[in-house]
Every structure is written in structure tokens, then in C-alpha cells.
Design an enzyme around this catalytic site. Structure first.
Site, mmCIF file in Angstrom:
data_model
loop_
_atom_site.group_PDB
_atom_site.id
_atom_site.type_symbol
_atom_site.label_atom_id
_atom_site.label_comp_id
_atom_site.label_asym_id
_atom_site.label_seq_id
_atom_site.Cartn_x
_atom_site.Cartn_y
_atom_site.Cartn_z
ATOM 1 N N TYR A 113 6.377 -9.465 7.746
ATOM 2 C CA TYR A 113 6.298 -8.007 7.854
ATOM 3 C C TYR A 113 6.849 -7.582 9.205
ATOM 4 O O TYR A 113 6.722 -8.299 10.199
ATOM 5 C CB TYR A 113 4.848 -7.530 7.743
ATOM 6 N N ASP A 154 0.818 -1.213 0.000
ATOM 7 C CA ASP A 154 0.000 0.000 0.000
ATOM 8 C C ASP A 154 0.854 1.265 0.000
ATOM 9 O O ASP A 154 2.059 1.228 0.259
ATOM 10 C CB ASP A 154 -0.902 0.024 1.236
#
Length: 267
Positions: free
Chosen positions: A112, A55
Site C-alpha cells: 500500500y 474500504d
């Protein structure tokens, strides 16, 4: 011939990974450089594909793209050459891959990392909360759902590492929904602040919830690692140039943080 590149990028400089008209994106920056050097003619004919469409604001230390270079131009698709033509994106390795290689479908688990400022958070409660997310669950309450996508996902592990002044939250899973990691982090933070109970998180994972957990800001999130059975090669010369650029950015950020820290202390 098909090539794969391991890339890293500063997500705050882009409107996300996927190319969009009129805005600067990671994919757009890479395609611009590859076309400028004559390595590809266009994304379609080169079968240009990416592993993860991060994103806007999200960075990556390990993402992967693959493409078919124009015959005779594959020698230009190296970290040494490409890094001279890229801004805010760095090539950290190259590998020759099978003709049918798709970096998204060939990927194993993804990891992540989220960097979370310590606001007086209760670490033990955050850990208790994090363990609820491990395993296979319906993450509808912890994601921005897209039509047709299965909300059931598997989180392999969540690790909380305390550092001076902040935490590193490392989340590993097979695949993730939109904003899923950032909403998991928000839930952990709320638990650490005493605004949410782990029992409430458990209820939300079982499907009982009135509203969703909002996502944490994207700028502190980085795609840290993707597992592949591939050896990405990079020269010491290329790595030295990347390290010099990153150290320059780190130095500026460190000095700025010290300056603002002194202001806070002095007020």
C-alpha cells in the site's frame, strides 16, 4: 476457462470495493459491465472473486478479480472492450488462470502507498516509528478488529519517501487488518508532529494501551501492488486510452491545487 483481470480505480468515486445494495461500488461497476456485454450471467455462476475488498474512498493501482466467462464470450473480456463500458475503473491487464484460481488466496505480499502532506513533520522520528511496525506483531491497537480474525500480522517493510511538499509511505506485508495501514500512518504522523513518542508505539504493540490510534483519511491510500506469479497482458492501444483518461484527471487536480496554493500564499 477462467480469466483474471488486473484493475485500477479511483476509490473516491465508490462506496468501497464490495458490492452493496443501493450504492455504487467497484465490484458492482465491474459486474454491471460484464453482464451488459454478456460475458457473465451473474456473480455466483461465474464464480466472480476479488483479491482485496478496499474500504470506501481507498483507491487501487493493482487489484485483481477473476471469473468464468460464458463460453464464446471470453473474447469480449479484454481491456480494450471493457474500458469503453466502465467509469472510474480501468482494466490494466488480463490473464488466463487455472480453474481453481482465487485472487485473494493466490496473492503473495501486498503493498500500500499512503500520500501524506508534509506539515513540518520530523522525518527521522517517523522512520524510527515505522521500524517498530516491521516484523510480526499483535496489531490490535492499530486496527479495527473483526470477530474471529487473528490480530497478529507480519509487516515486511515500511519505506518513507520524501517528495516536494509531501511524503509517500509504502507498507508491504503478507496480509492486513481492517484500517491497519491507515492507523500505522496516523502513528507515524503523530510521531512526526511530536504528539506521540516511538516508545509509546512500542508499548502499544506489546499490548499496553488505553486507546487506539485513529485511522488516517482513506482518500490518500492506494493499493499499489499485489505479488502474483502471473503475467497480465494489455495492448498499447488500451494503455494509451487509460493514460489519456488519467492525464485528464491529473491536469484538473493540478490546476485546482495551484489555484488553492495561490490563495494560501496570498492570504
Amino acid at each position: 476457462m477462467r480469466l483474471a483481470l488486473r484493475i485500477a480505480y479511483d476509490g473516491t468515486a465508490f462506496y468501497g470495493f464490495q458490492r452493496q445494495p443501493g450504492v455504487r461500488t467497484v465490484e458492482g461497476e465491474l459486474i454491471r459491465a460484464l453482464r451488459k456485454l454478456g460475458i457473465i450471467a451473474d456473480p455466483a455462476s461465474s464464480k466472480f472473486k476479488g483479491a482485496s475488498r478496499t474500504d470506501r474512498g481507498v483507491s487501487a493501482f493493482f487489484n485483481v478479480v477473476a471469473f468464468d466467462p460464458i463460453h464464446g464470450k471470453e473474447g469480449l473480456a479484454t481491456p480494450e472492450v471493457l474500458n469503453h463500458h466502465l467509469r472510474d475503473v480501468w482494466i490494466l491487464g488480463r490473464a488466463q488462470v487455472p480453474d481453481d484460481f482465487h485472487p485473494r488466496f493466490a496473492a503473495g505480499s501486498k503493498t500500500y502507498r499512503y500520500y501524506l502532506v508534509d506539515e513540518g513533520l520530523e522525518a527521522e522520528t517517523m522512520i524510527e516509528c515505522s521500524k517498530l511496525f516491521e516484523g510480526t506483531h499483535d496489531f490490535s491497537a492499530f486496527a479495527r478488529l473483526e470477530p474471529g480474525r487473528n490480530p497478529v500480522r507480519t509487516v515486511n517493510s515500511i519505506e518513507l519517501v520524501r517528495r516536494r511538499g509531501y511524503y509517500v509511505i509504502e507498507v508491504t506485508g503478507e496480509s492486513f487488518l481492517w484500517e491497519m495501514v491507515r492507523r500505522i500512518v496516523s502513528a507515524m504522523r503523530f510521531c512526526g508532529l511530536g504528539l506521540l513518542k516511538p516508545s509509546e508505539v512500542a508499548e502499544m504493540l506489546s499490548g499496553r494501551y488505553g486507546r487506539k490510534i485513529p485511522p488516517a483519511p482513506p482518500e490518500n491510500l492506494v493499493l499499489w501492488r499485489i505479488e502474483y506469479g502471473i503475467q497480465f497482458k494489455v495492448s498499447e492501444k488500451a494503455l494509451k486510452k487509460v493514460k489519456e483518461g488519467l492525464f485528464s484527471r491529473y491536469s484538473r487536480a493540478l490546476v485546482r491545487a495551484a489555484l488553492l496554493g495561490d490563495w494560501l500564499i496570498s492570504l
